[in-house]
Scaffold this active site. Sequence first.
Site, PDB file in Angstrom:
ATOM      1  N   GLY A  10       0.837  -1.203   0.000  1.00 49.79           N
ATOM      2  CA  GLY A  10       0.000   0.000   0.000  1.00 49.79           C
ATOM      3  C   GLY A  10       0.868   1.247   0.000  1.00 49.79           C
ATOM      4  N   ARG A  40      -0.031   4.803  -9.601  1.00 51.68           N
ATOM      5  CA  ARG A  40       0.464   5.398  -8.363  1.00 51.68           C
ATOM      6  C   ARG A  40       1.956   5.104  -8.177  1.00 51.68           C
ATOM      7  NH1 ARG A  40      -3.291   5.342  -2.907  1.00 51.68           N
ATOM      8  NH2 ARG A  40      -3.220   7.587  -2.696  1.00 51.68           N
ATOM      9  N   GLU A 162      -0.759   4.186  12.902  1.00 45.94           N
ATOM     10  CA  GLU A 162      -0.109   5.423  12.490  1.00 45.94           C
ATOM     11  C   GLU A 162      -0.837   6.617  13.103  1.00 45.94           C
ATOM     12  OE1 GLU A 162       2.858   5.660  10.557  1.00 45.94           O
ATOM     13  OE2 GLU A 162       2.428   7.349  11.863  1.00 45.94           O
ATOM     14  N   LEU A 222      -8.378   3.880  17.388  1.00 49.57           N
ATOM     15  CA  LEU A 222      -9.755   4.339  17.215  1.00 49.57           C
ATOM     16  C   LEU A 222     -10.098   5.372  18.289  1.00 49.57           C
ATOM     17  CD1 LEU A 222     -11.791   1.065  16.471  1.00 49.57           C
ATOM     18  CD2 LEU A 222     -10.762   2.661  14.875  1.00 49.57           C
ATOM     19  N   ASN A 225      -8.492   8.896  17.681  1.00 56.32           N
ATOM     20  CA  ASN A 225      -9.204   9.667  16.664  1.00 56.32           C
ATOM     21  C   ASN A 225     -10.581  10.098  17.147  1.00 56.32           C
ATOM     22  OD1 ASN A 225      -7.227   9.912  14.791  1.00 56.32           O
ATOM     23  ND2 ASN A 225      -7.818   8.119  13.602  1.00 56.32           N
ATOM     24  N   CYS A 277      -9.881   9.473   8.262  1.00 54.95           N
ATOM     25  CA  CYS A 277      -9.854   8.741   9.531  1.00 54.95           C
ATOM     26  C   CYS A 277     -11.013   9.003  10.479  1.00 54.95           C
ATOM     27  CB  CYS A 277      -8.551   9.048  10.268  1.00 54.95           C
ATOM     28  SG  CYS A 277      -7.162   8.166   9.578  1.00 54.95           S
ATOM     29  N   LYS A 280     -14.597   7.583   9.652  1.00 51.40           N
ATOM     30  CA  LYS A 280     -14.515   6.131   9.482  1.00 51.40           C
ATOM     31  C   LYS A 280     -14.250   5.440  10.831  1.00 51.40           C
ATOM     32  CE  LYS A 280     -10.709   4.644   7.771  1.00 51.40           C
ATOM     33  NZ  LYS A 280      -9.633   3.689   7.732  1.00 51.40           N
ATOM     34  N   PHE A 339      -9.357  18.434   2.558  1.00 51.06           N
ATOM     35  CA  PHE A 339     -10.027  18.367   3.872  1.00 51.06           C
ATOM     36  C   PHE A 339      -9.299  19.188   4.933  1.00 51.06           C
ATOM     37  CE2 PHE A 339      -7.813  15.562   6.912  1.00 51.06           C
ATOM     38  CZ  PHE A 339      -6.827  15.017   6.110  1.00 51.06           C
TER      39      PHE A 339
HETATM   40  C1  UDX Z   1      -6.115  12.403  12.062  1.00 49.27           C
HETATM   41  C2  UDX Z   1      -5.343  12.316  13.383  1.00 49.27           C
HETATM   42  O1  UDX Z   1      -5.016  13.639  13.832  1.00 49.27           O
HETATM   43  C3  UDX Z   1      -4.091  11.487  13.204  1.00 49.27           C
HETATM   44  O2  UDX Z   1      -3.414  11.339  14.430  1.00 49.27           O
HETATM   45  C4  UDX Z   1      -4.488  10.117  12.666  1.00 49.27           C
HETATM   46  O3  UDX Z   1      -3.348   9.335  12.416  1.00 49.27           O
HETATM   47  C5  UDX Z   1      -5.294  10.255  11.381  1.00 49.27           C
HETATM   48  O4  UDX Z   1      -6.405  11.100  11.589  1.00 49.27           O
HETATM   49  P1  UDX Z   1      -5.852  13.797   9.799  1.00 49.27           P
HETATM   50  O5  UDX Z   1      -7.225  13.302   9.493  1.00 49.27           O
HETATM   51  O6  UDX Z   1      -4.788  13.627   8.777  1.00 49.27           O
HETATM   52  O7  UDX Z   1      -5.301  13.091  11.124  1.00 49.27           O
HETATM   53  O8  UDX Z   1      -5.923  15.367  10.135  1.00 49.27           O
HETATM   54  P2  UDX Z   1      -6.334  16.221  11.423  1.00 49.27           P
HETATM   55  O9  UDX Z   1      -5.324  17.279  11.591  1.00 49.27           O
HETATM   56  O10 UDX Z   1      -6.616  15.387  12.601  1.00 49.27           O
HETATM   57  O11 UDX Z   1      -7.677  16.927  10.944  1.00 49.27           O
HETATM   58  C6  UDX Z   1      -8.891  16.229  10.731  1.00 49.27           C
HETATM   59  C7  UDX Z   1     -10.007  17.191  10.377  1.00 49.27           C
HETATM   60  O12 UDX Z   1     -10.400  17.967  11.507  1.00 49.27           O
HETATM   61  C8  UDX Z   1      -9.641  18.190   9.281  1.00 49.27           C
HETATM   62  O13 UDX Z   1     -10.718  18.333   8.384  1.00 49.27           O
HETATM   63  C9  UDX Z   1      -9.390  19.457  10.051  1.00 49.27           C
HETATM   64  O14 UDX Z   1      -9.594  20.600   9.271  1.00 49.27           O
HETATM   65  C10 UDX Z   1     -10.417  19.338  11.175  1.00 49.27           C
HETATM   66  N1  UDX Z   1     -10.074  20.133  12.358  1.00 49.27           N
HETATM   67  C11 UDX Z   1      -8.954  19.833  13.081  1.00 49.27           C
HETATM   68  C12 UDX Z   1     -10.899  21.182  12.753  1.00 49.27           C
HETATM   69  O15 UDX Z   1     -11.922  21.464  12.118  1.00 49.27           O
HETATM   70  N2  UDX Z   1     -10.565  21.891  13.871  1.00 49.27           N
HETATM   71  C13 UDX Z   1      -9.461  21.619  14.622  1.00 49.27           C
HETATM   72  O16 UDX Z   1      -9.237  22.306  15.627  1.00 49.27           O
HETATM   73  C14 UDX Z   1      -8.620  20.558  14.204  1.00 49.27           C
HETATM   74  P1  ADP Z   2      -4.183   5.382   3.332  1.00 49.45           P
HETATM   75  O1  ADP Z   2      -4.606   6.796   3.595  1.00 49.45           O
HETATM   76  O2  ADP Z   2      -4.640   4.431   4.405  1.00 49.45           O
HETATM   77  O3  ADP Z   2      -2.726   5.254   3.033  1.00 49.45           O
HETATM   78  P2  ADP Z   2      -4.737   5.057   0.492  1.00 49.45           P
HETATM   79  O4  ADP Z   2      -6.041   4.757  -0.184  1.00 49.45           O
HETATM   80  O5  ADP Z   2      -4.073   6.363   0.220  1.00 49.45           O
HETATM   81  O6  ADP Z   2      -5.012   4.871   2.056  1.00 49.45           O
HETATM   82  O7  ADP Z   2      -3.674   3.910   0.167  1.00 49.45           O
HETATM   83  C1  ADP Z   2      -3.908   2.548   0.198  1.00 49.45           C
HETATM   84  C2  ADP Z   2      -3.203   1.895  -0.996  1.00 49.45           C
HETATM   85  O8  ADP Z   2      -3.261   0.474  -0.843  1.00 49.45           O
HETATM   86  C3  ADP Z   2      -3.817   2.190  -2.369  1.00 49.45           C
HETATM   87  O9  ADP Z   2      -2.850   2.808  -3.190  1.00 49.45           O
HETATM   88  C4  ADP Z   2      -4.241   0.801  -2.911  1.00 49.45           C
HETATM   89  O10 ADP Z   2      -4.024   0.675  -4.306  1.00 49.45           O
HETATM   90  C5  ADP Z   2      -3.315  -0.123  -2.138  1.00 49.45           C
HETATM   91  N1  ADP Z   2      -3.806  -1.514  -2.022  1.00 49.45           N
HETATM   92  C6  ADP Z   2      -5.009  -1.957  -1.599  1.00 49.45           C
HETATM   93  N2  ADP Z   2      -5.057  -3.309  -1.596  1.00 49.45           N
HETATM   94  C7  ADP Z   2      -3.850  -3.759  -2.022  1.00 49.45           C
HETATM   95  C8  ADP Z   2      -3.247  -5.068  -2.207  1.00 49.45           C
HETATM   96  N3  ADP Z   2      -3.923  -6.200  -1.956  1.00 49.45           N
HETATM   97  N4  ADP Z   2      -1.966  -5.116  -2.659  1.00 49.45           N
HETATM   98  C9  ADP Z   2      -1.280  -3.985  -2.913  1.00 49.45           C
HETATM   99  N5  ADP Z   2      -1.774  -2.738  -2.739  1.00 49.45           N
HETATM  100  C10 ADP Z   2      -3.035  -2.615  -2.302  1.00 49.45           C
END
Ligand code: UDX
Ligand code: ADP
Length: 463
Positions: A10, A40, A162, A222, A225, A277, A280, A339
């Site tokens: 991935g 990709r 992560e 979970l 987040n 994240c 979901k 986002f």
């Molecule tokens: C999140 C977690 O922070 C990270 O630790 C995890 O690994 C993945 O999910 P991410 O979704 O990449 O990360 O971004 P994040 O900075 O958390 O923002 C999420 C959303 O909340 C964004 O749309 C952001 O704009 C919004 N947000 C964040 C707000 O609206 N207000 C805030 O104060 C902070």
């Molecule tokens: P994330 O934000 O979790 O990294 P992405 O959708 O950006 O999610 O990346 C996931 C990647 O995993 C995609 O590029 C997809 O093509 C790849 N993927 C999904 N299933 C398989 C698989 N069985 N073998 C190899 N790559 C895969």
Amino acid sequence: MKVKNICCIGAGYVGGPTMSVIAYKCPDIKVNIVDLNAERIAAWNDEDVNNIPVYEPGLSDIVAAARGKNLFFSTDVEKAIEEADMIFISVNTPTKTYGVGKGMAADLKYIELCARQIAAVAKSDKIVVEKSTLPVRTAEAVKNILENTGNGVKFQILSNPEFLAEGTAVDDLLNPDRVLVGGDTTPEGQEAMNALVEVYANWIPKDRILTTNVWSSELSKLTANAFLAQRVSSINAISELCERTGADVNEVARAIGTDSRIGPKFLKASVGFGGSCFQKDILNLVYIARTYGLTEVADYWEQVIIMNDHQKRRFASNIVKTLYNTVSGKKIAFLGWAFKKDTNDTRESAAIYVADDLLNEQAGIAVYDPKVEEEAIYRDMDYLATRGSSVNRKGITVYTDPYEACRDAHAIAILTEWDEFKGYDWQRIYDNMKKPAFVFDGRNILDSDQLQKIGFIVSSIGK
Ligand code: UDX
Ligand code: ADP
């Protein structure tokens, strides 16, 4: 055991940056990142390192430094699995769109496929690391598949969620608050955990590397987040109350954030959180709680999502109401589609849902985003269609120049907090707009006093 060869399945927003940083910091470890998506992989291998498919500040330099030395991108999944002693699963786990748990549970089909492929190919013992965010107890399923379909070789399953946030991924990876490694309490499990801890210890102080059992590790991701998203929904709930009472949500956030028990981060009121994240993972948590019959627990966390949906909807309906109850045939310019700032990722971006509502009101939408590609925006509209929306690509026009996007618009909506928006020539934008000219600042980043002096009618969140 010392890890010498890592394979990551991935090459997305998680796998790409994480493995690039591991390769960069561990020159003795060979890192192969593989993906089924040939386009990709080609982009990761692009000669011009600025064309890599994930935009993250600082990432292209890291890739440039390690690629071709000990960092490789390829579509040959089997070869990479065979060579590796440690395999990271970093594939996507979207919310299910069909069957039992539709709209709530995580779709684990990509994880299962990976596990089956690893089992089929592996000829020597492997450590398998779950990197993707997974429902608690997924490791059990992965273990079952590996043990029952494999060639008799031994597998250890670790959970290593992560915590990087997009837009700050490189910084978060170089200098994390903590790294979490979950594994079996057996001696073999402990040995596998140590092997992974030693990889991170190449650049992260050991006291920041936490070890737990697998289920705690899975559930911690979970929970982290859910807590973060809950803060955003909490301040967004207060923003609506501010708008009715004359309080200012920025002032409230500052006032409460100085209490060290609350803290200042993640209190920015917004048009609603997005990203791959938060929604979901909370849906996942809610689904898991429901499957255990924990109705109150499920309802409690579901409210974070309900509040977020309300915030997005409220932003769109405020635009319609303010524009004299009709946006039909009007041009609304969107500044930002990602986002959040500093990423080209648009998954679950609030912009998509605000666009959906406005398109249903027959508005024309002009989008400008500094990093999101035109095709990605159209794909988001197709995605909406799969979720039952009647609108489609028609009605959206994508611009590469923000001034052109705003020309002749009736209103501007700020959907992403990109820094460059603050430095625009707002007088020039105003001069070329329909009057009265409205700005809906969904991120509270603009100086509303200055805009009002120019002549704009400004609506900010929580004011
Ligand atoms: C999140 C977690 O922070 C990270 O630790 C995890 O690994 C993945 O999910 P991410 O979704 O990449 O990360 O971004 P994040 O900075 O958390 O923002 C999420 C959303 O909340 C964004 O749309 C952001 O704009 C919004 N947000 C964040 C707000 O609206 N207000 C805030 O104060 C902070
Ligand atoms: P994330 O934000 O979790 O990294 P992405 O959708 O950006 O999610 O990346 C996931 C990647 O995993 C995609 O590029 C997809 O093509 C790849 N993927 C999904 N299933 C398989 C698989 N069985 N073998 C190899 N790559 C895969």
